[in-house]
Scaffold this active site. Structure first.
Site, PDB file in Angstrom:
ATOM      1  N   ALA A  12      39.367  22.750  33.493  1.00  0.00           N
ATOM      2  CA  ALA A  12      40.652  22.807  34.179  1.00  0.00           C
ATOM      3  C   ALA A  12      40.559  21.859  35.379  1.00  0.00           C
ATOM      4  O   ALA A  12      39.532  21.213  35.601  1.00  0.00           O
ATOM      5  CB  ALA A  12      40.967  24.232  34.603  1.00  0.00           C
ATOM      6  N   GLY A  15      37.542  22.198  37.682  1.00  0.00           N
ATOM      7  CA  GLY A  15      36.326  21.762  37.022  1.00  0.00           C
ATOM      8  C   GLY A  15      36.238  20.247  36.912  1.00  0.00           C
ATOM      9  O   GLY A  15      35.196  19.645  37.193  1.00  0.00           O
ATOM     10  N   ARG A  34      35.980  24.717  26.097  1.00  0.00           N
ATOM     11  CA  ARG A  34      36.207  25.453  24.856  1.00  0.00           C
ATOM     12  C   ARG A  34      37.213  24.737  23.962  1.00  0.00           C
ATOM     13  O   ARG A  34      37.075  24.722  22.737  1.00  0.00           O
ATOM     14  CB  ARG A  34      36.706  26.865  25.195  1.00  0.00           C
ATOM     15  CG  ARG A  34      36.941  27.761  23.996  1.00  0.00           C
ATOM     16  CD  ARG A  34      37.265  29.175  24.460  1.00  0.00           C
ATOM     17  NE  ARG A  34      38.425  29.195  25.342  1.00  0.00           N
ATOM     18  CZ  ARG A  34      39.692  29.243  24.915  1.00  0.00           C
ATOM     19  NH1 ARG A  34      39.952  29.290  23.618  1.00  0.00           N
ATOM     20  NH2 ARG A  34      40.700  29.265  25.755  1.00  0.00           N
ATOM     21  N   VAL A  75      35.097  28.679  34.722  1.00  0.00           N
ATOM     22  CA  VAL A  75      35.998  29.329  33.773  1.00  0.00           C
ATOM     23  C   VAL A  75      36.663  30.510  34.474  1.00  0.00           C
ATOM     24  O   VAL A  75      36.283  30.912  35.572  1.00  0.00           O
ATOM     25  CB  VAL A  75      35.253  29.797  32.503  1.00  0.00           C
ATOM     26  CG1 VAL A  75      34.624  28.595  31.803  1.00  0.00           C
ATOM     27  CG2 VAL A  75      34.185  30.831  32.844  1.00  0.00           C
ATOM     28  N   SER A 129      35.871  26.648  47.894  1.00  0.00           N
ATOM     29  CA  SER A 129      37.202  26.695  48.506  1.00  0.00           C
ATOM     30  C   SER A 129      37.667  25.308  48.902  1.00  0.00           C
ATOM     31  O   SER A 129      36.890  24.486  49.379  1.00  0.00           O
ATOM     32  CB  SER A 129      37.202  27.602  49.737  1.00  0.00           C
ATOM     33  OG  SER A 129      38.477  27.632  50.328  1.00  0.00           O
ATOM     34  N   LYS A 183      33.200  34.553  49.909  1.00  0.00           N
ATOM     35  CA  LYS A 183      34.412  33.885  49.428  1.00  0.00           C
ATOM     36  C   LYS A 183      35.570  34.878  49.335  1.00  0.00           C
ATOM     37  O   LYS A 183      36.726  34.543  49.641  1.00  0.00           O
ATOM     38  CB  LYS A 183      34.154  33.247  48.069  1.00  0.00           C
ATOM     39  CG  LYS A 183      35.377  32.569  47.427  1.00  0.00           C
ATOM     40  CD  LYS A 183      35.974  31.479  48.316  1.00  0.00           C
ATOM     41  CE  LYS A 183      36.863  30.513  47.553  1.00  0.00           C
ATOM     42  NZ  LYS A 183      38.009  31.139  46.879  1.00  0.00           N
ATOM     43  N   HIS A 186      36.780  35.390  52.796  1.00  0.00           N
ATOM     44  CA  HIS A 186      37.495  34.156  53.141  1.00  0.00           C
ATOM     45  C   HIS A 186      38.929  34.217  52.627  1.00  0.00           C
ATOM     46  O   HIS A 186      39.891  33.929  53.349  1.00  0.00           O
ATOM     47  CB  HIS A 186      36.767  32.949  52.554  1.00  0.00           C
ATOM     48  CG  HIS A 186      37.578  31.679  52.503  1.00  0.00           C
ATOM     49  ND1 HIS A 186      38.575  31.474  51.559  1.00  0.00           N
ATOM     50  CD2 HIS A 186      37.550  30.568  53.271  1.00  0.00           C
ATOM     51  CE1 HIS A 186      39.122  30.288  51.755  1.00  0.00           C
ATOM     52  NE2 HIS A 186      38.525  29.724  52.779  1.00  0.00           N
ATOM     53  N   ASN A 187      39.091  34.615  51.378  1.00  0.00           N
ATOM     54  CA  ASN A 187      40.428  34.670  50.790  1.00  0.00           C
ATOM     55  C   ASN A 187      41.279  35.756  51.446  1.00  0.00           C
ATOM     56  O   ASN A 187      42.487  35.591  51.608  1.00  0.00           O
ATOM     57  CB  ASN A 187      40.329  34.904  49.284  1.00  0.00           C
ATOM     58  CG  ASN A 187      39.889  33.664  48.540  1.00  0.00           C
ATOM     59  OD1 ASN A 187      39.321  32.756  49.123  1.00  0.00           O
ATOM     60  ND2 ASN A 187      40.143  33.615  47.248  1.00  0.00           N
ATOM     61  N   GLU A 190      42.455  34.344  54.574  1.00  0.00           N
ATOM     62  CA  GLU A 190      43.509  33.386  54.200  1.00  0.00           C
ATOM     63  C   GLU A 190      44.846  34.110  54.023  1.00  0.00           C
ATOM     64  O   GLU A 190      45.889  33.622  54.496  1.00  0.00           O
ATOM     65  CB  GLU A 190      43.093  32.678  52.920  1.00  0.00           C
ATOM     66  CG  GLU A 190      44.089  31.695  52.344  1.00  0.00           C
ATOM     67  CD  GLU A 190      43.628  31.171  51.002  1.00  0.00           C
ATOM     68  OE1 GLU A 190      44.395  31.261  50.025  1.00  0.00           O
ATOM     69  OE2 GLU A 190      42.473  30.689  50.922  1.00  0.00           O
ATOM     70  N   TYR A 191      44.837  35.258  53.359  1.00  0.00           N
ATOM     71  CA  TYR A 191      46.064  36.042  53.214  1.00  0.00           C
ATOM     72  C   TYR A 191      46.637  36.379  54.589  1.00  0.00           C
ATOM     73  O   TYR A 191      47.849  36.269  54.834  1.00  0.00           O
ATOM     74  CB  TYR A 191      45.778  37.363  52.473  1.00  0.00           C
ATOM     75  CG  TYR A 191      45.800  37.317  50.963  1.00  0.00           C
ATOM     76  CD1 TYR A 191      45.062  36.386  50.261  1.00  0.00           C
ATOM     77  CD2 TYR A 191      46.540  38.241  50.244  1.00  0.00           C
ATOM     78  CE1 TYR A 191      45.056  36.376  48.870  1.00  0.00           C
ATOM     79  CE2 TYR A 191      46.544  38.241  48.856  1.00  0.00           C
ATOM     80  CZ  TYR A 191      45.803  37.309  48.178  1.00  0.00           C
ATOM     81  OH  TYR A 191      45.811  37.298  46.809  1.00  0.00           O
ATOM     82  N   ARG A 446      42.017  69.185  59.635  1.00  0.00           N
ATOM     83  CA  ARG A 446      41.147  69.253  58.466  1.00  0.00           C
ATOM     84  C   ARG A 446      40.315  70.544  58.485  1.00  0.00           C
ATOM     85  O   ARG A 446      40.085  71.168  57.456  1.00  0.00           O
ATOM     86  CB  ARG A 446      40.218  68.033  58.412  1.00  0.00           C
ATOM     87  CG  ARG A 446      40.937  66.710  58.217  1.00  0.00           C
ATOM     88  CD  ARG A 446      39.952  65.539  58.117  1.00  0.00           C
ATOM     89  NE  ARG A 446      39.275  65.537  56.816  1.00  0.00           N
ATOM     90  CZ  ARG A 446      37.978  65.729  56.652  1.00  0.00           C
ATOM     91  NH1 ARG A 446      37.197  65.939  57.694  1.00  0.00           N
ATOM     92  NH2 ARG A 446      37.432  65.700  55.451  1.00  0.00           N
TER      93      ARG A 446
END
Length: 478
Positions: A12, A15, A34, A75, A129, A183, A186-187, A190-191, A446
């Site tokens: 992709a 890659g 593939r 992949v 990233s 990672k 990290h994401n 990022e959000y 509680r």
């Protein structure tokens, strides 16, 4: 045995761009996909004339590689990674290396690392990233796995990684799933960054009715100061783009429904597992979820009116306050993310160096920003720093901006403009700086309904009270 330095499975765009990056930096590479047609297309176009060998079976790929073999997988995360690994293991030898460069869940990486270690295969799970551009020109790379395995691929990763202030944005982070965990966080950060920026835009756009061009100019100015970052830079650019067909700002025509691939959600879920607060990132994930309820929101907008107020104060002062508020909220978000990394490092025995993590994020990646140098410096000054807010630089930075953050949130609330992430950042700040929270009442509740016991502030030990009986006696005597 073959002559190619490294192999890559999965052509992709990410890659393909990593392949071109490796080849450009002096590493002959064999590739496999593939779908054979994609391999042929790549070889006849971008890879034409380069030291890139197309392979049409995994057997051919393995036979093309010099020993010890190094094979990188690009992949789709999940079952596809397991399938390729299962096919590769009978073809390779003990001491060879498999690298998963996709966005795999760190627990999958842990499982794969342990399984492959049993048969003598080295395994690295690495975050990559920077998107398509970063893959081609230099990403931030976050590898985890055996340190000896990392040394096998270190020259390649060092050569292809982004550089910040002359340093490559790559380092061995820790064992097993450490790289994919970093990672993932990290994401998540990022959000949070993206949602905070979106809220800053929304408040200025709706309160001040600023045009896209005006907003672009504001963000251009912000990118010259403490907010300088990749995300502020691209936000500036977005506001300048006009739709050719309508002449309107293109951003105004984009459907307000933000999608997600799950890494932000993973971050939120794991924070709960290790017991760390992550309010800003949680709010960012929830904001994407509620954005997906587009039909419901449109219907609700016609029957659930807001306050109907208009902003009638100093316009320039609000813009300046939003800038300060955005930076303050961003500090809180990073404090949460780095706190999660520290807790996970202890929980999973990753031995993460947070100064190194922050350095990796200075270039190539989506959250690259000027103030990551300050974050790295904070952890270099104090490697045991428990919370970024306690570092003198960040303490002063947020204390000098907290009033602006409060004013911006107050304005948004008065105008009926949602600001989930900014509000969450302020709530985190206020909760963290509060010496006594109302959790005493929660724990008493509680103990009342479930006999869960409690501790006291004035005595050692664990206690249980028959609250109902004592309350009944107290009520009858009052």
């Amino acid at each position: 045995m073959g002559e190619y330095t490294v192999g890559l499975v999965g052509l992709a765009v990410m890659g393909q761009n990593l392949v071109l990056n490796m080849e450009r930096n002096g590493f002959p590479i064999a590739v496999y996909n593939r779908t054979a047609e994609r391999t042929r297309e790549f070889l006849s176009a971008e890879a034409r004339g380069k030291r890139i060998k197309g392979c049409y079976t995994l057997e051919e790929l393995v036979q093309s590689l010099a020993s010890p073999r190094k094979i990188m997988l690009m992949v789709q995360a999940g079952k596809a990674v397991d399938d390729v690994i299962q096919q590769l293991v009978p073809l390779i030898d003990r001491g060879d290396l498999i690298i998963d460069g996709g966005n795999s869940f760190y627990k999958d990486t842990e499982r794969r690392a342990n399984t492959l270690a049993e048969v003598g295969i080295n395994y690295i799970g690495t975050g990559v990233s920077g998107g398509e551009y970063g893959a081609l020109h230099g990403p931030a790379i976050m590898p985890g796995g055996q340190e000896d395995a990392y040394r096998m691929v270190e020259p390649i990763f060092t050569a292809i990684a982004a550089r910040a202030e002359g340093e490559p944005c790559v380092a061995h982070l820790g064992p097993r799933g450490a790289g994919h965990y970093v990672k993932m966080v990290h994401n998540g950060i990022e959000y949070g960054d993206m949602q905070l920026i979106a809220e800053a835009y929304d408040i200025m756009h709706r309160a001040l009715d600023l045009s896209a061009t005006e907003l672009g100019e504001i963000f251009a100015g912000w990118n010259e100061a403490e907010l300088e970052s990749y995300l502020i830079e691209i936000t500036r650019d977005i506001f300048y783009v006009t739709d050719e067909a309508t002449g309107r700002p293109l951003v105004d025509l984009v459907l307000d429904e933000a999608q997600q691939k799950g890494t932000g959600k993973w971050t939120s879920q794991d924070a709960m597992d290790v017991g760390m607060p992550l309010q800003t990132i949680n709010a960012a994930v929830e904001s994407r979820i509620i954005s997906a309820l587009k039909g419901q929101r449109v219907a609700a907008s016609s029957v659930l009116p807001g306050p109907g107020k208009r902003f009638d104060a100093d316009r320039a002062a609000l813009v300046d306050d939003v800038r300060k508020a955005l930076f303050a909220a961003k500090i809180c978000s990073y404090a949460q993310g780095m706190g999660l990394l520290r807790a996970a490092s202890d929980e999973y025995d990753y031995d993460l160096n947070l100064a190194t993590v922050a350095k990796l994020w200075r270039g190539g990646c989506i959250i690259r920003a000027r103030f990551l140098n300050d974050i790295s410096a904070a952890y270099e000054r104090n490697p045991t720093l428990q919370n970024l807010l306690l570092d003198p630089y960040f303490r002063d930075a947020i204390l000098s901006r907290q009033d602006a953050l409060r004013r911006v949130i107050t304005t948004a609330v008065q105008l009926g403009i949602p600001c989930l992430a900014m509000s969450a950042s302020l709530a985190y700040f206020d909760a963290y700086r509060t010496s006594r929270l109302p959790a005493n009442l929660t724990q008493a509740q509680r103990d009342y309904f479930g006999a869960h016991t409690y501790r006291r502030t004035d005595q050692e030990g664990v206690f249980h009270t028959e609250w109902q009986d004592l309350a009944a006696t107290a009520r009858s005597s009052s």
